[in-house]
Write a protein that holds these residues in place. Structure first.
Motif, PDB file in Angstrom:
ATOM      1  N   ARG A   8      42.973  49.508  50.758  1.00 23.89           N
ATOM      2  CA  ARG A   8      42.588  49.331  49.398  1.00 23.89           C
ATOM      3  C   ARG A   8      43.606  50.373  48.576  1.00 23.89           C
ATOM      4  O   ARG A   8      43.707  51.806  48.855  1.00 23.89           O
ATOM      5  CB  ARG A   8      41.348  49.700  49.092  1.00 23.89           C
ATOM      6  CG  ARG A   8      40.311  48.647  49.928  1.00 23.89           C
ATOM      7  CD  ARG A   8      40.674  47.480  49.421  1.00 23.89           C
ATOM      8  NE  ARG A   8      39.700  46.444  50.156  1.00 23.89           N
ATOM      9  CZ  ARG A   8      39.531  45.111  50.041  1.00 23.89           C
ATOM     10  NH1 ARG A   8      40.592  44.520  49.455  1.00 23.89           N
ATOM     11  NH2 ARG A   8      38.914  44.464  50.678  1.00 23.89           N
ATOM     12  N   LEU A  11      42.241  52.923  42.459  1.00 23.85           N
ATOM     13  CA  LEU A  11      42.614  52.392  41.374  1.00 23.85           C
ATOM     14  C   LEU A  11      43.308  53.288  40.222  1.00 23.85           C
ATOM     15  O   LEU A  11      42.578  54.542  40.268  1.00 23.85           O
ATOM     16  CB  LEU A  11      41.047  51.999  40.650  1.00 23.85           C
ATOM     17  CG  LEU A  11      41.099  51.359  39.539  1.00 23.85           C
ATOM     18  CD1 LEU A  11      41.588  50.009  39.334  1.00 23.85           C
ATOM     19  CD2 LEU A  11      39.747  51.174  38.985  1.00 23.85           C
ATOM     20  N   ARG A 119      37.410  48.684  35.445  1.00 24.09           N
ATOM     21  CA  ARG A 119      37.882  47.675  36.587  1.00 24.09           C
ATOM     22  C   ARG A 119      37.382  46.422  36.203  1.00 24.09           C
ATOM     23  O   ARG A 119      37.768  45.236  36.148  1.00 24.09           O
ATOM     24  CB  ARG A 119      37.660  48.239  37.884  1.00 24.09           C
ATOM     25  CG  ARG A 119      38.083  47.059  39.047  1.00 24.09           C
ATOM     26  CD  ARG A 119      39.308  46.627  38.968  1.00 24.09           C
ATOM     27  NE  ARG A 119      39.679  45.599  39.854  1.00 24.09           N
ATOM     28  CZ  ARG A 119      39.818  44.156  39.656  1.00 24.09           C
ATOM     29  NH1 ARG A 119      39.464  43.865  38.389  1.00 24.09           N
ATOM     30  NH2 ARG A 119      39.974  43.526  40.607  1.00 24.09           N
ATOM     31  N   GLU A 192      37.123  44.398  46.613  1.00 24.33           N
ATOM     32  CA  GLU A 192      37.315  45.854  46.079  1.00 24.33           C
ATOM     33  C   GLU A 192      35.983  46.892  46.405  1.00 24.33           C
ATOM     34  O   GLU A 192      35.716  48.041  46.695  1.00 24.33           O
ATOM     35  CB  GLU A 192      38.113  46.113  44.984  1.00 24.33           C
ATOM     36  CG  GLU A 192      39.445  45.702  44.631  1.00 24.33           C
ATOM     37  CD  GLU A 192      40.023  45.816  43.399  1.00 24.33           C
ATOM     38  OE1 GLU A 192      39.831  46.686  42.717  1.00 24.33           O
ATOM     39  OE2 GLU A 192      40.657  45.046  43.124  1.00 24.33           O
ATOM     40  N   MET A 199      38.119  52.184  46.713  1.00 21.34           N
ATOM     41  CA  MET A 199      38.648  51.875  45.206  1.00 21.34           C
ATOM     42  C   MET A 199      38.445  52.984  44.465  1.00 21.34           C
ATOM     43  O   MET A 199      39.515  53.148  43.569  1.00 21.34           O
ATOM     44  CB  MET A 199      37.654  50.814  44.775  1.00 21.34           C
ATOM     45  CG  MET A 199      37.985  49.915  43.449  1.00 21.34           C
ATOM     46  SD  MET A 199      36.942  48.874  42.706  1.00 21.34           S
ATOM     47  CE  MET A 199      35.931  49.992  41.625  1.00 21.34           C
TER      48      MET A 199
END
Length: 315
Positions: A8, A11, A119, A192, A199
């Motif tokens: 992943r 972010l 998000r 996610e 994340m």
């Protein structure tokens, strides 16, 4: 949290302080009465901040599961106002399994909460409540339920068979354009969130490790098992009813299961039940006098009423 074979990407929110929820809904940073986050007006998305308040959760609704399984099911993800993330822990693949469900927790910083909220807003599907249930789907397919409390509003988004359709070519021809967009936006989001500790970058966590979540209250479903036939190959473990009171009059009748009763225990009683259930398994029967009872347990999580009400978390 559960491990994933897929990496992943952390972010990254570079160079923007735009309030994405506000952009979706038309309200500004000081808008519609939301409780400010701990950043206190520093440009973040407003959200509840109390330890017992819900910011965000992912749960499931419907499907063909036994009443006890539905009762004990813990949301896939719960985010409390104080930044705690609560999720099911590792499940031991043995039978009978532990009587006490595995639930774990880890606390995010306010930065982490804001990363999560932005998000969610970036999907374009958390401005208002909506339900996406394509009629061609199997009737026993559960709904994935996203519940968000932020920017002074509650938004509940329900979608059926999430993850089944990864491309538009896989979708039924009669599915609406908006529902197609929902699957394309929410399936990656779900991916996610199942590895939220990947994340959200390490710098946005206040706690470095997951640990057992101990709830202040437990919801107990009690069913009489006096007439239950014995299984010589898998005998049930008898455990004395651990607190004062008669199990036959515990709590209130539970309409979803004939003859069952449900109640909530708190304080010292909850601690006693935690200790007792920690030494019991799914086949344990709790005895009082000559009677035997099955007890199914469910921790009461942030945003949920400390009652046996079945449904969405309280606002």
């Amino acid at each position: 949290m559960r491990s994933s074979t897929r990496a992943r990407t952390a972010l990254v929110l570079a160079g923007t302080t735009t309030l994405l929820l506000a952009a979706c809904t038309g309200s500004g940073p000081g808008g519609s009465g939301g409780t400010p986050g701990p950043s206190g007006g520093g440009g973040g998305i407003a959200h509840p901040t109390g330890a017992t308040e819900l910011v965000f959760s992912i749960s499931y609704e419907g499907g063909l599961l036994p009443v006890e399984a539905v009762f004990s099911q813990v949301p896939m993800l719960t985010v409390a106002g104080d930044g705690r993330v609560i999720a099911p822990g590792a499940q031991i693949e043995i039978y009978p399994g532990p009587a006490l469900p595995s639930v774990q927790t880890r606390r995010m910083s306010e930065t982490g909460v804001q990363l999560l909220l932005e998000r969610l807003a970036s999907t374009g599907f958390f401005a208002e409540s909506a339900t996406f249930t394509e009629e061609s789907l199997a009737i026993d397919a559960p709904l994935t339920v996203f519940t968000l409390h932020a920017d002074g509003r509650e938004v509940v988004v329900k979608i059926g068979a999430l993850g089944m359709y990864r491309t538009e070519a896989e979708m039924p021809p009669n599915m609406t354009a908006r529902e197609k967009q929902a699957h394309l936006a929410l399936a990656p989001l779900m991916d996610e969130l199942t590895v939220i500790d990947q994340m959200i970058p390490a710098s946005a966590w206040e706690e470095t490790e997951w640990h057992a979540h101990v709830a202040e209250s437990l919801r107990l479903l009690v069913s009489n098992r006096d007439g239950e036939p014995a299984d010589p190959a898998m005998p049930a473990q008898d455990v004395p009813w651990p607190v004062d009171g008669d199990p036959a009059t515990f709590g209130e009748p539970y309409p979803a299961l004939e003859g069952a009763r449900c109640g909530v225990v708190t304080g010292e009683e909850a601690s006693t039940w935690y200790e007792t259930l920690g030494q019991a398994n799914q086949l344990s029967r709790f005895t009082a006098g000559e009677h035997r009872y099955q007890v199914t347990v469910r921790p009461v999580l942030p945003g949920e009423p400390a009652t046996c009400v079945v449904g969405q978390p309280a606002g």
